[in-house]
Design an enzyme around this catalytic site. Structure first.
Site, mmCIF file in Angstrom:
data_model
loop_
_atom_site.group_PDB
_atom_site.id
_atom_site.type_symbol
_atom_site.label_atom_id
_atom_site.label_comp_id
_atom_site.label_asym_id
_atom_site.label_seq_id
_atom_site.Cartn_x
_atom_site.Cartn_y
_atom_site.Cartn_z
ATOM 1 N N ARG A 22 0.880 -1.180 0.000
ATOM 2 C CA ARG A 22 0.000 0.000 0.000
ATOM 3 C C ARG A 22 0.904 1.212 0.000
ATOM 4 O O ARG A 22 1.777 1.345 0.862
ATOM 5 C CB ARG A 22 -0.917 0.012 1.223
ATOM 6 C CG ARG A 22 -1.634 1.342 1.396
ATOM 7 C CD ARG A 22 -2.739 1.307 2.408
ATOM 8 N NE ARG A 22 -3.842 0.492 1.955
ATOM 9 C CZ ARG A 22 -5.060 0.503 2.496
ATOM 10 N NH1 ARG A 22 -5.321 1.301 3.527
ATOM 11 N NH2 ARG A 22 -6.015 -0.266 2.026
ATOM 12 N N HIS A 71 -7.558 0.363 -6.365
ATOM 13 C CA HIS A 71 -7.710 -0.488 -5.183
ATOM 14 C C HIS A 71 -8.332 -1.827 -5.638
ATOM 15 O O HIS A 71 -9.467 -2.158 -5.296
ATOM 16 C CB HIS A 71 -8.595 0.213 -4.153
ATOM 17 C CG HIS A 71 -8.514 -0.364 -2.775
ATOM 18 N ND1 HIS A 71 -7.638 -1.378 -2.431
ATOM 19 C CD2 HIS A 71 -9.210 -0.085 -1.637
ATOM 20 C CE1 HIS A 71 -7.798 -1.667 -1.146
ATOM 21 N NE2 HIS A 71 -8.742 -0.908 -0.653
ATOM 22 N N GLN A 130 -9.911 -4.526 -3.256
ATOM 23 C CA GLN A 130 -11.236 -4.165 -2.763
ATOM 24 C C GLN A 130 -12.303 -4.612 -3.759
ATOM 25 O O GLN A 130 -13.324 -5.195 -3.381
ATOM 26 C CB GLN A 130 -11.305 -2.644 -2.552
ATOM 27 C CG GLN A 130 -12.646 -2.171 -2.049
ATOM 28 C CD GLN A 130 -12.956 -2.683 -0.650
ATOM 29 O OE1 GLN A 130 -12.170 -2.536 0.262
ATOM 30 N NE2 GLN A 130 -14.114 -3.296 -0.474
ATOM 31 N N ASP A 154 -17.944 5.635 -1.192
ATOM 32 C CA ASP A 154 -16.644 5.614 -0.494
ATOM 33 C C ASP A 154 -16.464 6.982 0.146
ATOM 34 O O ASP A 154 -17.236 7.917 -0.116
ATOM 35 C CB ASP A 154 -15.529 5.313 -1.518
ATOM 36 C CG ASP A 154 -14.131 5.248 -0.900
ATOM 37 O OD1 ASP A 154 -14.024 5.076 0.341
ATOM 38 O OD2 ASP A 154 -13.148 5.391 -1.648
ATOM 39 N N CYS A 201 -16.592 0.440 0.936
ATOM 40 C CA CYS A 201 -15.329 -0.262 1.178
ATOM 41 C C CYS A 201 -14.856 -0.095 2.625
ATOM 42 O O CYS A 201 -14.055 -0.885 3.098
ATOM 43 C CB CYS A 201 -14.267 0.213 0.201
ATOM 44 S SG CYS A 201 -13.954 1.969 0.313
ATOM 45 N N ARG A 261 -12.896 -9.501 1.946
ATOM 46 C CA ARG A 261 -11.509 -9.156 1.628
ATOM 47 C C ARG A 261 -10.611 -10.368 1.889
ATOM 48 O O ARG A 261 -9.715 -10.692 1.111
ATOM 49 C CB ARG A 261 -11.026 -7.965 2.482
ATOM 50 C CG ARG A 261 -11.765 -6.646 2.261
ATOM 51 C CD ARG A 261 -11.499 -6.072 0.890
ATOM 52 N NE ARG A 261 -10.082 -5.912 0.623
ATOM 53 C CZ ARG A 261 -9.351 -4.864 1.017
ATOM 54 N NH1 ARG A 261 -9.934 -3.841 1.624
ATOM 55 N NH2 ARG A 261 -8.058 -4.788 0.741
HETATM 56 N N1 NVA Z 1 -10.597 5.989 -1.341
HETATM 57 C C1 NVA Z 1 -10.124 5.646 -0.026
HETATM 58 C C2 NVA Z 1 -10.244 4.172 0.202
HETATM 59 C C3 NVA Z 1 -9.892 3.719 1.596
HETATM 60 C C4 NVA Z 1 -9.954 2.226 1.737
HETATM 61 C C5 NVA Z 1 -8.682 6.110 0.122
HETATM 62 O O1 NVA Z 1 -7.912 5.988 -0.839
HETATM 63 O O2 NVA Z 1 -8.318 6.600 1.204
HETATM 64 N N1 CP Z 2 -11.226 -0.869 2.529
HETATM 65 C C1 CP Z 2 -9.949 -0.813 2.918
HETATM 66 O O1 CP Z 2 -9.018 -0.972 2.131
HETATM 67 O O2 CP Z 2 -9.780 -0.618 4.256
HETATM 68 P P1 CP Z 2 -8.389 -0.317 4.977
HETATM 69 O O3 CP Z 2 -7.942 1.045 4.561
HETATM 70 O O4 CP Z 2 -8.740 -0.373 6.445
HETATM 71 O O5 CP Z 2 -7.392 -1.363 4.596
#
Ligand code: NVA
Ligand code: CP
Length: 294
Positions: free
Chosen positions: A103, A130, A133, A212, A252, A280
């Site tokens: 990540r 993502h 997800q 989201d 998500c 997940r």
């Molecule tokens: N769109 C959000 C998703 C978090 C799982 C982000 O990138 O922070």
């Molecule tokens: N949905 C998701 O990716 O959650 P986290 O940011 O907690 O990993």
């Protein structure tokens, strides 16, 4: 050949279908020990340069459940934080582990890591994509509706990484994805996605409504402007009423009840978000098997 999962475009429709079928099998057979030695003797590096609850825990638990060893790392405890190059990090990790999940705040950095690695690299979220997800999202819809082909998913809110991955993987699965977003927040065209500025028109006939956060990781400086621009795109009871009877609500997570989704919808009977979060785990176990077991 080393396979990656950076955007979802690496997979074909048939392979995605098999992966989701295997995820359902792993879920159904988890008490009976299905998959417990699929990755016996392997190791997987899990690198988190940004916060995570679901992705981190589901990958760590999933790797253990497949019989492999997870090495969980924060970016700031690696030499990468002191200037070691991404390429050298990839080359060294490839000598120790069988796959790398990362990540990162930079999609380009993840692509560079994958380019230099000799082992599969999985995108655990970047500002652009993502895909893990979206696997869980499709698994959740498959559980609820059986066949994915021909379903309609309406995503309302910020046309962000989550929306983009839904567009890419939704197309592969035969799901019609409609994204309703205001000017300046809309997703680009492509992958058969339909774009709209009207959340109600998008929700009409939808089997699933999805939203989201309005302020993604990295967007904090513009939080106030985002909250005000995106307010008309809140997922509330009125919007849910515009969808098909029996439609499910997806998010998500993490959620901000009262912001992008109302609490009555998030915790209501149409909400599938808790099962979606659990998925997940099952989807990513199937993904790791797909990438690592010939
Ligand atoms: N769109 C959000 C998703 C978090 C799982 C982000 O990138 O922070
Ligand atoms: N949905 C998701 O990716 O959650 P986290 O940011 O907690 O990993």
């Amino acid at each position: 050949m080393t396979r990656n999962f950076l955007t979802g475009e690496e997979f074909g429709a048939f392979e995605l279908g098999k992966l989701l079928e295997r995820a359902a099998e792993l879920k159904a057979g988890r008490r009976a020990g299905v998959g417990t030695d699929s990755l016996a003797g392997r190791s997987v590096a899990l690198i988190f340069e940004r916060p995570s609850t679901r992705t981190r825990i589901s990958f760590e638990v999933g790797v253990v459940q497949l019989g492999a060893h997870p090495v969980v790392l924060r970016g700031d405890e690696m030499q990468i934080s002191r200037g070691e190059s991404i390429g050298d990090t990839a080359r060294v990790l490839s000598r120790f582990v069988d796959a790398i999940v990362i990540r990162s705040g930079s999609h380009e950095a993840v692509a560079e890591l994958a380019e230099a690695a000799d082992v599969p690299v999985v995108n655990g979220l970047t500002p652009l994509h993502h895909p893990c997800q979206a696997l869980a999202d499709l698994l959740t819809m498959r559980e609820r509706f059986g066949e994915l082909d021909g379903l309609r998913l309406a995503y309302v809110g910020d046309g962000n990484n989550v929306a983009r991955s839904l567009a890419i993987l939704g197309e592969l699965a035969g799901v019609e994805v409609v994204v309703a977003a205001p000017d300046g927040y809309q997703l680009e065209e492509g992958h058969g996605v339909k774009l709209s500025a009207d959340p109600r028109a998008a929700a009409a006939g939808a089997d699933a409504l999805y939203t989201d956060v309005w302020v993604s990781m990295g967007d904090e400086a513009e939080a106030d402007r985002r909250r005000s621009d995106l307010a008309p795109f809140r997922l509330d009871g009125d919007l849910l009423a515009a969808a098909k009877d029996g439609a499910i609500v997806l998010h998500c997570l993490p959620a901000h009840p009262g912001e992008e989704i109302t609490a009555d919808v998030l915790y209501g009977e149409s909400s599938a978000v808790w099962g979606q979060a659990e998925n997940r785990l099952h989807a990513q176990k199937a993904l790791l098997e797909t990438l690592l077991v010939p």
